[in-house]
Design an enzyme around this catalytic site. Sequence first.
Site, short mmCIF file in Angstrom:
data_model
loop_
_atom_site.label_atom_id
_atom_site.label_comp_id
_atom_site.label_asym_id
_atom_site.label_seq_id
_atom_site.Cartn_x
_atom_site.Cartn_y
_atom_site.Cartn_z
N SER A 62 1.69 9.76 1.68
CA SER A 62 2.57 10.27 2.73
C SER A 62 2.84 11.76 2.50
O SER A 62 1.90 12.55 2.47
CB SER A 62 3.84 9.44 2.81
OG SER A 62 4.56 9.73 3.99
N GLU A 90 0.13 1.89 9.81
CA GLU A 90 0.98 3.02 9.40
C GLU A 90 2.30 3.10 10.16
O GLU A 90 3.36 3.30 9.56
CB GLU A 90 0.22 4.34 9.60
CG GLU A 90 -1.03 4.53 8.77
CD GLU A 90 -0.75 4.98 7.35
OE1 GLU A 90 0.43 5.00 6.95
OE2 GLU A 90 -1.70 5.30 6.63
N HIS A 132 2.83 1.48 6.28
CA HIS A 132 2.80 2.75 5.55
C HIS A 132 3.28 2.54 4.12
O HIS A 132 4.38 2.07 3.88
CB HIS A 132 3.71 3.74 6.28
CG HIS A 132 3.69 5.14 5.77
ND1 HIS A 132 2.62 5.97 5.91
CD2 HIS A 132 4.65 5.87 5.15
CE1 HIS A 132 2.91 7.16 5.41
NE2 HIS A 132 4.13 7.12 4.92
#
Length: 549
Positions: free
Chosen positions: A224, A342, A437
Amino acid sequence: MKDTLRRGWLAAAGLCLVIAAGTVTVPARGELAAQVRVAGGVLQGTALADAAILSYKGIPYAEPPTGDRRWRPPVPAGSWQGVRDATAFGKSCLQPPPVPTSIYYGGMTPSGEDCLTLNVWAPAGARELPVMVWIHGGALMGGGSSEPLYDGTKIAQQGVVFVSINYRVGLLGFLAHPALSAEAPDGLSGNYGLLDQIEALRWVRDNIAAFGGDPAKVTIAGESAGGLSTIALMASPQAHGLFRAAITQSGYMPAYRALREEVLGLASAEAMGAALGAAAGATDVASLRAADLVGLFRAGMATGWAPEPVIDGVTLKRQLADTFALGEQARVPVLAGFNEGEIRSLPFLMPKNVPDTKAAYQADVRRRFGDGAAAFLSLYPGDDPREDAAASIRDGLYGWAAQYVARQQAAVGQAAYLYYFRHSTPAQRERGLAAFHASEIPYIFGQVGPEAALGPNWPRPPLTADETRLSAAMMGYWLSFVRDGVPRAPGEAAWPRYAAREAPYLDIAGRPVAGSGLQAGPFAYADALVASRRQQGRGWRLDIGFSAF
């Protein structure tokens, strides 16, 4: 006095350790004690796993960025007297309080400004081992190296020295302001968090041999915002030479603000900082440093300020995508990828106006996209409007960045490896969070067993042989890449090296399998959108996918 008492107690208990620069000596009989000398002095760590692994936490790599050092580049940490306790994590960098209901909540140390520390896990008796430096996520607004998910014990058990770092986030990490630039010797402001990461890598270069790591075998990795940071470090000339390979998981690469000029239709970073300061009644350096940080944060919310890298011409010379297009990035092997789900755990990325029916969705796309509607609808037709909207944002934000980085590294002759993580568990599917995610991280860190250090809201993997095998496979691929730049896992599929024509990748759903042509249509669409925006002098940020027009 505490250091003196500690040394006396250890001696009285018979825990005598040999301390030498560049050497870790394992305590006899497996006592939970270990010492190592680094440039700043002697560290007292902890022996784990029957003394097979040594851990050192809260090691300062830079001076506390407090007081007059707030909003300045990091200063290398000084030395200390006696033995420094390195058995507990340092503070996380100052950030808003975590949200207890977040899927990512749990276990991080309290935050504060005195936070520029790192942590090391190493096999006892290690010598010249490869090193993996982990950069945490958190949207450049939060997160920390103390998150239990990032425990490095199992990675060290595989013969890799593992390092995790803190860096300044939010306002303290990325605020640019004309007054801050004016006081700086180089005339720059912002990018403090990125400069922290570079300083941490310098510390690793200068000190990791003391733990048995090889400073010439460093791989940077992150997920990320950590994946974005990895891409930014690859783009930054100041970081070149500090690592030999890179791993970016769910990284992203939108257009960013330039320090002083308006570029691509984006106000400058200094202008955004000045507006924030004015809203908080802080217009010069003295008032900025004296201001209440909560007030500054609220002013940032009111003015639309958000933490992000700054294109300052030095730390980052140009837009990240341009740096890679010109071949100016670090020429190192890369492993890059993204997850199928995600956006499922990131609802703030979803537009609020997604129509409920296919007909309304298609009508909305045609109205907003005009001549571009047919191309978009051929990829995301709206059979399930919210799923297609989420997929388009995933592909334009995370998928495009992963494939673009892989393609550009391959273009400069470097090995590149692309993955697509689609694995999900029953607990994830029950909550509509399949392959969400960061859901790949537990597998890479070996956090799938009954002792897995997952937060209270994390959908736990089932205790099955398949889960254990997938974790072993992913650890194998990732750590093999750290060792020699080629991802391999015993008994698992060969991971093909990326080439633009076939676009091979590793599909990680159940057992990993090799594939080709990953998201060819969406990647081409996102590529064309970015090229069009650059030609028009417009930026590309979160206005991609369904939100593009």
